[in-house]
Design a protein around this motif. Structure first.
Motif, mmCIF file in Angstrom:
data_model
loop_
_atom_site.group_PDB
_atom_site.id
_atom_site.type_symbol
_atom_site.label_atom_id
_atom_site.label_comp_id
_atom_site.label_asym_id
_atom_site.label_seq_id
_atom_site.Cartn_x
_atom_site.Cartn_y
_atom_site.Cartn_z
ATOM 1 N N MET A 272 1.078 -13.469 -7.850
ATOM 2 C CA MET A 272 0.159 -13.770 -6.751
ATOM 3 C C MET A 272 -0.424 -12.464 -6.177
ATOM 4 O O MET A 272 -0.428 -12.240 -4.972
ATOM 5 N N ALA A 273 -0.880 -11.591 -7.078
ATOM 6 C CA ALA A 273 -1.522 -10.328 -6.706
ATOM 7 C C ALA A 273 -0.642 -9.524 -5.748
ATOM 8 O O ALA A 273 0.495 -9.193 -6.081
ATOM 9 N N ASP A 274 -1.154 -9.224 -4.553
ATOM 10 C CA ASP A 274 -0.447 -8.336 -3.624
ATOM 11 C C ASP A 274 0.830 -8.932 -3.044
ATOM 12 O O ASP A 274 1.607 -8.217 -2.404
ATOM 13 N N ASP A 275 1.087 -10.206 -3.277
ATOM 14 C CA ASP A 275 2.361 -10.775 -2.867
ATOM 15 C C ASP A 275 3.503 -10.164 -3.690
ATOM 16 O O ASP A 275 4.659 -10.268 -3.322
ATOM 17 N N GLY A 276 3.160 -9.479 -4.777
ATOM 18 C CA GLY A 276 4.151 -8.801 -5.593
ATOM 19 C C GLY A 276 4.550 -7.434 -5.053
ATOM 20 O O GLY A 276 5.274 -6.688 -5.710
ATOM 21 N N THR A 277 4.119 -7.109 -3.840
ATOM 22 C CA THR A 277 4.428 -5.816 -3.229
ATOM 23 C C THR A 277 5.931 -5.582 -3.105
ATOM 24 O O THR A 277 6.426 -4.496 -3.431
ATOM 25 N N GLY A 278 6.678 -6.550 -2.625
ATOM 26 C CA GLY A 278 8.118 -6.380 -2.416
ATOM 27 C C GLY A 278 8.868 -6.001 -3.678
ATOM 28 O O GLY A 278 9.604 -5.005 -3.692
ATOM 29 N N PRO A 279 8.690 -6.748 -4.780
ATOM 30 C CA PRO A 279 9.383 -6.367 -6.017
ATOM 31 C C PRO A 279 8.978 -4.980 -6.532
ATOM 32 O O PRO A 279 9.811 -4.240 -7.041
ATOM 33 N N GLU A 280 7.699 -4.622 -6.379
ATOM 34 C CA GLU A 280 7.259 -3.298 -6.822
ATOM 35 C C GLU A 280 7.899 -2.197 -5.988
ATOM 36 O O GLU A 280 8.349 -1.172 -6.512
ATOM 37 N N LEU A 281 7.947 -2.398 -4.673
ATOM 38 C CA LEU A 281 8.601 -1.420 -3.811
ATOM 39 C C LEU A 281 10.085 -1.306 -4.149
ATOM 40 O O LEU A 281 10.646 -0.211 -4.155
ATOM 41 N N LEU A 282 10.727 -2.431 -4.421
ATOM 42 C CA LEU A 282 12.145 -2.444 -4.782
ATOM 43 C C LEU A 282 12.393 -1.595 -6.032
ATOM 44 O O LEU A 282 13.304 -0.770 -6.058
ATOM 45 N N THR A 283 11.580 -1.772 -7.050
ATOM 46 C CA THR A 283 11.722 -1.017 -8.295
ATOM 47 C C THR A 283 11.587 0.480 -8.045
ATOM 48 O O THR A 283 12.401 1.284 -8.522
ATOM 49 N N ARG A 284 10.584 0.855 -7.270
ATOM 50 C CA ARG A 284 10.348 2.276 -7.000
ATOM 51 C C ARG A 284 11.449 2.883 -6.119
ATOM 52 O O ARG A 284 11.874 4.006 -6.346
ATOM 53 N N LEU A 285 11.890 2.125 -5.126
ATOM 54 C CA LEU A 285 12.930 2.633 -4.232
ATOM 55 C C LEU A 285 14.250 2.786 -4.968
ATOM 56 O O LEU A 285 14.963 3.782 -4.800
ATOM 57 N N ARG A 286 14.584 1.817 -5.803
ATOM 58 C CA ARG A 286 15.831 1.880 -6.580
ATOM 59 C C ARG A 286 15.839 3.122 -7.475
ATOM 60 O O ARG A 286 16.855 3.801 -7.594
ATOM 61 N N ALA A 287 14.687 3.437 -8.076
ATOM 62 C CA ALA A 287 14.597 4.613 -8.944
ATOM 63 C C ALA A 287 14.718 5.912 -8.137
ATOM 64 O O ALA A 287 15.293 6.891 -8.609
ATOM 65 N N GLN A 288 14.192 5.909 -6.927
ATOM 66 C CA GLN A 288 14.200 7.118 -6.104
ATOM 67 C C GLN A 288 15.511 7.330 -5.358
ATOM 68 O O GLN A 288 15.882 8.464 -5.071
ATOM 69 N N ARG A 289 16.206 6.261 -5.001
ATOM 70 C CA ARG A 289 17.440 6.374 -4.212
ATOM 71 C C ARG A 289 18.590 5.571 -4.826
ATOM 72 O O ARG A 289 19.105 4.649 -4.206
#
Length: 167
Positions: free
Chosen positions: A23-40
């Motif tokens: 659902m386009a930008d509704d996918g923001t949460g999972p994308e942020l989760l992936t990036r945050l997990r990789a960074q921290r």
């Protein structure tokens, strides 16, 4: 859903990414989760991909001591990074950006009724440009991902520093 983390024992800090990537930008949460997990990466942090989960997220919320929710957040300016905590949280839930937020409202209400709310809850999100059937984030949201991850890192670093200071 990240089954390994979903069934893992509770950690002092839980990060819950919610949203629907088709659902386009509704996918923001999972994308942020992936990036945050990789960074921290940190064994004290449990990362949970809640996707569009509803009441099945209740154990995640009730077992969390510190809960960071990553999501698309309703607002006027697409691409704006939003950080909410404490009394500001009803703003996220009343905005009803997408169908999964009804589920989040139910989950938080049930946790309150059970008297098992997390001690601390923060939300980091980005105001979407579009929420429609489409894969991929808009340019406005994509441009804001770095700042949103930075805001989420600040929350985690503060909580982890608090844990380091505990006897």
């Amino acid at each position: 859903m990240n089954d390994a983390q979903w069934d893992a024992p509770p950690t002092p800090v839980t990060v819950l990414g919610v949203g629907n990537p088709i659902m386009a930008d509704d996918g923001t949460g999972p994308e942020l989760l992936t990036r945050l997990r990789a960074q921290r990466p940190d064994p004290r942090v449990g990362y949970v991909d809640g996707v569009t989960g509803g009441m099945e997220l209740l154990p995640v919320v009730t077992e969390a001591t510190r809960l960071l929710v990553l999501d698309a957040v309703a607002g006027a300016t697409p691409g704006q990074v939003v950080r909410l905590s404490g009394d500001q949280l009803p703003r996220l839930l009343s905005g009803q950006l997408s169908p999964h937020q009804v589920g989040l409202l139910d989950v938080f209400s049930a946790a309150r009724l059970l008297d098992r709310e997390p001690e601390q809850i923060e939300v980091v999100g980005i105001v979407p440009a579009k929420v429609e059937m489409s894969v991929g984030l808009s340019a406005a949201v994509t441009a804001a991902l770095g700042d949103a991850v930075g805001a989420a890192v600040a929350v985690l670093d503060g909580w982890l520093a608090d844990l380091d200071g505990q006897p």
